[in-house]
Design an enzyme around this catalytic site. Structure first.
Site, PDB file in Angstrom:
ATOM      1  N   ASP A   1       0.863  -1.186   0.000  1.00 33.60           N
ATOM      2  CA  ASP A   1       0.000   0.000   0.000  1.00 33.60           C
ATOM      3  C   ASP A   1       0.899   1.236   0.000  1.00 33.60           C
ATOM      4  O   ASP A   1       1.340   1.679   1.063  1.00 33.60           O
ATOM      5  CB  ASP A   1      -0.883   0.029   1.249  1.00 33.60           C
ATOM      6  CG  ASP A   1      -1.829  -1.157   1.330  1.00 33.60           C
ATOM      7  OD1 ASP A   1      -2.864  -1.122   0.666  1.00 33.60           O
ATOM      8  OD2 ASP A   1      -1.523  -2.111   2.079  1.00 33.60           O
TER       9      ASP A   1
ATOM     10  N   LYS B   1      -9.457   0.481  -5.236  1.00 32.96           N
ATOM     11  CA  LYS B   1     -10.092   0.063  -3.978  1.00 32.96           C
ATOM     12  C   LYS B   1     -10.912   1.239  -3.419  1.00 32.96           C
ATOM     13  O   LYS B   1     -10.643   2.395  -3.771  1.00 32.96           O
ATOM     14  CB  LYS B   1      -9.033  -0.409  -2.968  1.00 32.96           C
ATOM     15  CG  LYS B   1      -8.017   0.669  -2.530  1.00 32.96           C
ATOM     16  CD  LYS B   1      -6.923   0.068  -1.668  1.00 32.96           C
ATOM     17  CE  LYS B   1      -6.005   1.149  -1.137  1.00 32.96           C
ATOM     18  NZ  LYS B   1      -4.861   0.597  -0.405  1.00 32.96           N
ATOM     19  N   HIS B   2     -11.948   0.986  -2.610  1.00 32.84           N
ATOM     20  CA  HIS B   2     -12.398  -0.261  -2.007  1.00 32.84           C
ATOM     21  C   HIS B   2     -13.816  -0.493  -2.518  1.00 32.84           C
ATOM     22  O   HIS B   2     -14.737   0.221  -2.092  1.00 32.84           O
ATOM     23  CB  HIS B   2     -12.402  -0.172  -0.489  1.00 32.84           C
ATOM     24  CG  HIS B   2     -11.119   0.342   0.125  1.00 32.84           C
ATOM     25  ND1 HIS B   2     -10.767   1.686   0.127  1.00 32.84           N
ATOM     26  CD2 HIS B   2     -10.102  -0.318   0.753  1.00 32.84           C
ATOM     27  CE1 HIS B   2      -9.597   1.830   0.739  1.00 32.84           C
ATOM     28  NE2 HIS B   2      -9.168   0.629   1.141  1.00 32.84           N
TER      29      HIS B   2
ATOM     30  N   HIS C   1     -11.478  -1.816  10.209  1.00 33.41           N
ATOM     31  CA  HIS C   1     -10.415  -2.489  10.952  1.00 33.41           C
ATOM     32  C   HIS C   1     -10.938  -2.977  12.305  1.00 33.41           C
ATOM     33  O   HIS C   1     -10.374  -3.907  12.893  1.00 33.41           O
ATOM     34  CB  HIS C   1      -9.225  -1.559  11.169  1.00 33.41           C
ATOM     35  CG  HIS C   1      -8.465  -1.248   9.910  1.00 33.41           C
ATOM     36  ND1 HIS C   1      -8.795  -0.201   9.082  1.00 33.41           N
ATOM     37  CD2 HIS C   1      -7.401  -1.858   9.333  1.00 33.41           C
ATOM     38  CE1 HIS C   1      -7.956  -0.177   8.057  1.00 33.41           C
ATOM     39  NE2 HIS C   1      -7.113  -1.166   8.191  1.00 33.41           N
TER      40      HIS C   1
ATOM     41  N   ARG D   1       4.178   2.971   3.220  1.00 34.92           N
ATOM     42  CA  ARG D   1       4.856   1.904   3.965  1.00 34.92           C
ATOM     43  C   ARG D   1       6.362   2.129   4.054  1.00 34.92           C
ATOM     44  O   ARG D   1       7.040   1.474   4.845  1.00 34.92           O
ATOM     45  CB  ARG D   1       4.560   0.543   3.328  1.00 34.92           C
ATOM     46  CG  ARG D   1       3.077   0.195   3.228  1.00 34.92           C
ATOM     47  CD  ARG D   1       2.349   0.336   4.543  1.00 34.92           C
ATOM     48  NE  ARG D   1       0.952  -0.097   4.448  1.00 34.92           N
ATOM     49  CZ  ARG D   1      -0.003   0.321   5.247  1.00 34.92           C
ATOM     50  NH1 ARG D   1       0.274   1.200   6.208  1.00 34.92           N
ATOM     51  NH2 ARG D   1      -1.243  -0.120   5.102  1.00 34.92           N
TER      52      ARG D   1
ATOM     53  N   ARG E   1      -7.119  10.106   2.229  1.00 35.59           N
ATOM     54  CA  ARG E   1      -6.710   9.085   1.259  1.00 35.59           C
ATOM     55  C   ARG E   1      -7.485   9.143  -0.057  1.00 35.59           C
ATOM     56  O   ARG E   1      -7.176   8.383  -0.979  1.00 35.59           O
ATOM     57  CB  ARG E   1      -6.869   7.697   1.880  1.00 35.59           C
ATOM     58  CG  ARG E   1      -6.028   7.472   3.119  1.00 35.59           C
ATOM     59  CD  ARG E   1      -6.393   6.173   3.819  1.00 35.59           C
ATOM     60  NE  ARG E   1      -6.146   5.020   2.974  1.00 35.59           N
ATOM     61  CZ  ARG E   1      -6.609   3.792   3.239  1.00 35.59           C
ATOM     62  NH1 ARG E   1      -7.380   3.588   4.300  1.00 35.59           N
ATOM     63  NH2 ARG E   1      -6.330   2.796   2.434  1.00 35.59           N
TER      64      ARG E   1
ATOM     65  N   ASP F   1     -10.081  -7.220   0.598  1.00 36.76           N
ATOM     66  CA  ASP F   1      -9.252  -6.495   1.546  1.00 36.76           C
ATOM     67  C   ASP F   1      -8.798  -7.510   2.601  1.00 36.76           C
ATOM     68  O   ASP F   1      -9.198  -8.681   2.591  1.00 36.76           O
ATOM     69  CB  ASP F   1     -10.050  -5.351   2.172  1.00 36.76           C
ATOM     70  CG  ASP F   1      -9.157  -4.204   2.647  1.00 36.76           C
ATOM     71  OD1 ASP F   1      -7.939  -4.419   2.799  1.00 36.76           O
ATOM     72  OD2 ASP F   1      -9.684  -3.097   2.867  1.00 36.76           O
TER      73      ASP F   1
END
Length: 365
Positions: free
Chosen positions: A64, A164-165, A177, A72, A134, A251
């Site tokens: 990602d 995504k998503h 999450h 990352r 994002r 995901d």
């Protein structure tokens, strides 16, 4: 064979002997890297090289690398502006540069797919649903324009992309999450808004990632069923009605929206039976063999089309080249120049990537 349906996380900076043994046995279709796998550019490249070495078929090596808080590589280099910052700057050339630099960076690290662009619409910039900062726009046309520029310039460098998503996380009012979001929007309204970025950019996407959100109007007979496990949404809507013929992946199935309700094994089977081609297990990697055993219960006829789509995608994996420190340094310097162009000299120096009061772990992975 069935291992090709799995996208797996890696525990640390290098493969342990036990991890290597399991992965050689499972032969997954690909891997997903996180911040826990990143210590230096050279170390990441050694890790991705080792992942290729243990696979009989070239693996997808995903990450990602969106920019902003979902970067990352933030511990080993400059952080590119986020999609939200790039959108607000209204600078198409900067978005194009971001796409090119992202691809060049991933090539050096040995990654071949970016789990981007985000195609969600930002309906509420303050909603703590894991998407703050994002999204490429506040309406479908902004997302199509900006995400499309990023995607085309990244793919021009041969890095594979994943929108995504699907069908939308921008509507979520909680973070998947932790628990399952529920959205009541009708299919007709989705087709006129949230799904437009997918229908517009579908020919330019290598893969699409499905979200852990329940859409009550699309699955009225399945209360609480996440889109990522819904045949109605994945096969009937995305594959048949919208006509997407690329790879579809879930995901992370280790999110609370899934793991709180579905056991390991049952979740991956449901994901593939719903129409996903690949099931993603990013964190509970000790469950890999259980996941494979569950998938092996599926007859070949049920997975044949998925295997064909995965094999077709893998033919597009770019050639790898040796790590080049000079190129890495130039890319890192260029990312700082991009920050200056988008955020100004003062703003570029502040690379804090956390959103105030955010509880989402997305930026910490």
């Amino acid at each position: 064979m069935h291992g090709q349906l799995l996208l797996l996380g890696i525990k640390g900076l290098e493969l342990s002997a036990n991890e290597r043994h399991i992965l050689q046995k499972v032969q997954p279709g690909g891997f997903v890297l996180f911040g826990r796998n990143v210590e230096s550019p050279q170390q990441v490249r050694a890790l991705t090289d080792s992942l290729r070495e243990i696979c009989d078929n070239p693996p997808l090596i995903c990450i990602d690398q969106e920019g902003g808080r979902v970067t990352r590589t933030k511990e080993i280099g400059n952080i590119p502006p986020s999609a939200g910052q790039l959108s607000q700057a209204d600078n198409p050339s900067a978005i194009a540069w971001h796409g090119t630099l992202t691809a060049e960076l991933l090539i050096q690290l040995g990654c071949n797919m970016n789990l981007a662009p985000v195609l969600d619409i930002s309906y509420d910039d303050e909603c703590d649903n894991a998407l703050r900062g994002r999204c490429y726009g506040k309406n479908s046309q902004e997302v199509i324009t900006n995400a499309g520029i990023f995607n085309r310039n990244m793919r021009r460098q041969k890095i594979l992309s994943c929108g995504k998503h699907f069908p939308s996380c921008g509507l979520a009012n909680v973070d998947p999450h932790y628990k399952l979001p529920v959205v009541d929007k009708s299919k007709e309204d989705l087709l006129a808004s949230d799904l437009l970025p997918y229908t517009a950019l579908m020919p330019e996407l290598n893969a699409i990632l499905t979200c852990h959100t329940h859409f009550s109007a699309l699955d009225p007979g399945e209360p609480g069923l996440p889109a990522s496990l819904s045949k109605n949404i994945i096969t009937n809507l995305l594959r048949n009605q919208l006509g997407f013929d690329g790879v579809i992946m879930t995901d992370d199935l280790d999110m609370g929206a899934i793991i709180n309700t579905y056991g390991r094994g049952n979740d991956v089977k449901m994901a593939i039976q719903a129409g996903n081609d690949m099931a993603m297990i990013c964190h509970q990697t000790d469950t890999t063999e259980a996941a494979l055993a569950a998938l092996e219960e599926l007859p070949y006829a049920e997975i044949a089309d998925s295997l064909k789509r995965i094999a077709k995608l893998k033919k597009k994996i770019p050639k790898t080249y040796p790590f080049d420190q000079k190129k890495w340094d130039k890319i890192n310097n260029d990312i700082m120049q991009l920050r200056v162009e988008v955020l100004g000299e003062e703003g570029a120096q502040d690379q804090s990537d956390h959103i105030q009061n955010s509880r989402s772990p997305v930026e910490d992975y």
